[in-house]
Structure formats: C-alpha cells, structure tokens
Design a protein around this motif. Sequence first.
Motif, mmCIF file in Angstrom:
data_model
loop_
_atom_site.group_PDB
_atom_site.id
_atom_site.type_symbol
_atom_site.label_atom_id
_atom_site.label_comp_id
_atom_site.label_asym_id
_atom_site.label_seq_id
_atom_site.Cartn_x
_atom_site.Cartn_y
_atom_site.Cartn_z
ATOM 1 N N ILE A 20 3.011 -3.451 2.350
ATOM 2 C CA ILE A 20 2.815 -2.832 1.572
ATOM 3 C C ILE A 20 1.078 -1.528 1.567
ATOM 4 O O ILE A 20 1.157 -0.847 1.276
ATOM 5 C CB ILE A 20 1.638 -4.200 0.760
ATOM 6 C CG1 ILE A 20 2.584 -4.791 -0.241
ATOM 7 C CG2 ILE A 20 0.803 -4.027 -0.102
ATOM 8 C CD1 ILE A 20 2.088 -6.637 -0.548
ATOM 9 N N ILE A 21 0.391 -2.254 3.026
ATOM 10 C CA ILE A 21 -0.286 -1.277 3.544
ATOM 11 C C ILE A 21 0.372 0.147 3.942
ATOM 12 O O ILE A 21 -0.341 1.196 3.901
ATOM 13 C CB ILE A 21 -1.449 -2.107 5.250
ATOM 14 C CG1 ILE A 21 -2.123 -2.849 4.120
ATOM 15 C CG2 ILE A 21 -1.469 -1.206 5.300
ATOM 16 C CD1 ILE A 21 -2.155 -3.636 4.799
ATOM 17 N N GLN B 251 3.430 1.052 2.714
ATOM 18 C CA GLN B 251 4.048 2.048 1.393
ATOM 19 C C GLN B 251 3.255 2.118 1.022
ATOM 20 O O GLN B 251 2.705 3.824 0.813
ATOM 21 C CB GLN B 251 4.624 1.068 1.183
ATOM 22 C CG GLN B 251 6.386 0.260 1.025
ATOM 23 C CD GLN B 251 6.222 -0.615 0.806
ATOM 24 O OE1 GLN B 251 6.154 -1.181 -0.797
ATOM 25 N NE2 GLN B 251 7.699 -0.839 0.725
ATOM 26 N N ALA B 252 1.969 2.203 0.977
ATOM 27 C CA ALA B 252 0.113 2.809 0.818
ATOM 28 C C ALA B 252 -0.217 4.378 1.341
ATOM 29 O O ALA B 252 0.073 4.870 0.753
ATOM 30 C CB ALA B 252 -0.501 1.487 0.476
ATOM 31 N N LYS B 253 -0.138 3.574 2.853
ATOM 32 C CA LYS B 253 -0.326 5.064 3.694
ATOM 33 C C LYS B 253 0.844 6.056 3.790
ATOM 34 O O LYS B 253 0.593 7.311 3.597
ATOM 35 C CB LYS B 253 -0.235 4.518 5.115
ATOM 36 C CG LYS B 253 -1.918 3.543 5.224
ATOM 37 C CD LYS B 253 -1.702 3.458 7.240
ATOM 38 C CE LYS B 253 -2.663 2.590 7.038
ATOM 39 N NZ LYS B 253 -3.179 1.856 8.544
ATOM 40 N N PHE C 31 2.364 6.563 0.566
ATOM 41 C CA PHE C 31 2.156 6.863 -0.716
ATOM 42 C C PHE C 31 0.762 8.332 -0.310
ATOM 43 O O PHE C 31 1.095 9.087 -0.937
ATOM 44 C CB PHE C 31 1.789 6.593 -1.573
ATOM 45 C CG PHE C 31 1.258 6.724 -3.030
ATOM 46 C CD1 PHE C 31 2.498 7.379 -3.570
ATOM 47 C CD2 PHE C 31 0.605 6.611 -3.568
ATOM 48 C CE1 PHE C 31 2.736 7.560 -5.480
ATOM 49 C CE2 PHE C 31 0.199 7.646 -4.456
ATOM 50 C CZ PHE C 31 1.374 7.956 -5.618
ATOM 51 N N VAL C 32 0.081 7.779 0.208
ATOM 52 C CA VAL C 32 -1.245 8.749 0.107
ATOM 53 C C VAL C 32 -0.564 10.020 1.401
ATOM 54 O O VAL C 32 -0.910 11.180 0.283
ATOM 55 C CB VAL C 32 -2.363 7.772 0.623
ATOM 56 C CG1 VAL C 32 -3.671 9.140 1.477
ATOM 57 C CG2 VAL C 32 -2.610 6.975 0.064
#
Length: 56
Positions: A4-5, A7-9, A11-12
Amino acid sequence: MQTIIAQAKKFVRDENGITALEYGMLAGLITVLIIASIASIGSTLQKVFSDVANTI
C-alpha cells in the motif's frame, strides 16, 4: 502494508494525470480567449456595417 505504501508513493510520483489536467486547462483558456475576441470583433463589425449602411 508495504504494498500500500509502495503504491501510494508510485501514485504521488505519477505525473500523467497532471499533464492531462494542464492540457485541459490550456484548452479552456484558449476557448475563453477565442470567444472573447469573437465577441469583440463582432460588435466592431456591426458598427462598421451600420456606418456603411448609413452612409449609403
């Protein structure tokens, strides 16, 4: 939790959506400028044709 982390990075850092948004904003601005210039030219042309018609 690690995925999740990660994927969040990802996405940013992804800028594809931002580029599309910038193109959309630019297209909108160009559209507004075209409409404003047509409105301005239209009223000027109407005055010119009215003056010509009154002269004739």
